[in-house]
Design a protein around this motif. Sequence first.
Motif, PDB file in Angstrom:
ATOM      1  N   ARG A  83      10.686   8.623 -12.639  1.00  0.00           N
ATOM      2  CA  ARG A  83       9.767   8.261 -13.345  1.00  0.00           C
ATOM      3  C   ARG A  83       9.385   9.682 -14.109  1.00  0.00           C
ATOM      4  NH1 ARG A  83       9.804   4.360 -11.597  1.00  0.00           N
ATOM      5  NH2 ARG A  83       8.322   2.850 -10.734  1.00  0.00           N
ATOM      6  N   SER A  84       8.930   9.603 -15.471  1.00  0.00           N
ATOM      7  CA  SER A  84       8.710  10.536 -16.293  1.00  0.00           C
ATOM      8  C   SER A  84       6.899  10.577 -16.349  1.00  0.00           C
ATOM      9  CB  SER A  84       9.114  10.480 -17.576  1.00  0.00           C
ATOM     10  OG  SER A  84      10.416  10.560 -17.591  1.00  0.00           O
ATOM     11  N   ILE A  85       6.342  11.803 -15.893  1.00  0.00           N
ATOM     12  CA  ILE A  85       4.817  11.595 -16.118  1.00  0.00           C
ATOM     13  C   ILE A  85       4.478  12.708 -17.127  1.00  0.00           C
ATOM     14  CG2 ILE A  85       2.850  12.083 -14.337  1.00  0.00           C
ATOM     15  CD1 ILE A  85       4.414   9.798 -13.490  1.00  0.00           C
ATOM     16  N   ASP A  86       3.499  12.426 -17.886  1.00  0.00           N
ATOM     17  CA  ASP A  86       3.139  13.325 -19.012  1.00  0.00           C
ATOM     18  C   ASP A  86       1.516  13.328 -18.890  1.00  0.00           C
ATOM     19  OD1 ASP A  86       2.526  11.107 -20.392  1.00  0.00           O
ATOM     20  OD2 ASP A  86       3.653  11.687 -21.829  1.00  0.00           O
ATOM     21  N   GLU A  87       1.150  12.985 -17.744  1.00  0.00           N
ATOM     22  CA  GLU A  87      -0.587  12.966 -17.768  1.00  0.00           C
ATOM     23  C   GLU A  87      -0.816  12.775 -16.476  1.00  0.00           C
ATOM     24  OE1 GLU A  87      -1.955   8.321 -19.062  1.00  0.00           O
ATOM     25  OE2 GLU A  87      -1.885   9.898 -20.484  1.00  0.00           O
ATOM     26  N   LEU A  88      -1.946  13.095 -15.888  1.00  0.00           N
ATOM     27  CA  LEU A  88      -2.532  12.686 -14.672  1.00  0.00           C
ATOM     28  C   LEU A  88      -2.286  11.306 -14.153  1.00  0.00           C
ATOM     29  CD1 LEU A  88      -3.547  14.483 -12.233  1.00  0.00           C
ATOM     30  CD2 LEU A  88      -5.986  13.887 -13.058  1.00  0.00           C
TER      31      LEU A  88
END
Length: 83
Positions: A62-67
């Motif tokens: 997974r790539s996460i760029d927000e909460l």
Amino acid sequence: RTCDQLRCTACDFRVSLFNDYIWDQSCDYLFFRNNMPELSKLRAKMVKKKGARAYACQCNWRSIDELTDLQTDQQLRWVCGKH
């Protein structure tokens, strides 16, 4: 804040996390299956993105760029590995 001891119950690998990176869209299952946990090999598909975080085990990524609440993702089988 996230647990830094996540473990995947599907592949029994520790979940690696990389601050300020996301995964390239060309990533696939075989890439992680063949290259985890070798950072030198994983870098080939890592894209620099300030404030983001890339997560991966041997069977999921997974790539996460927000909460984001990862517990709501039914495909992930990541649990706290206990501290």
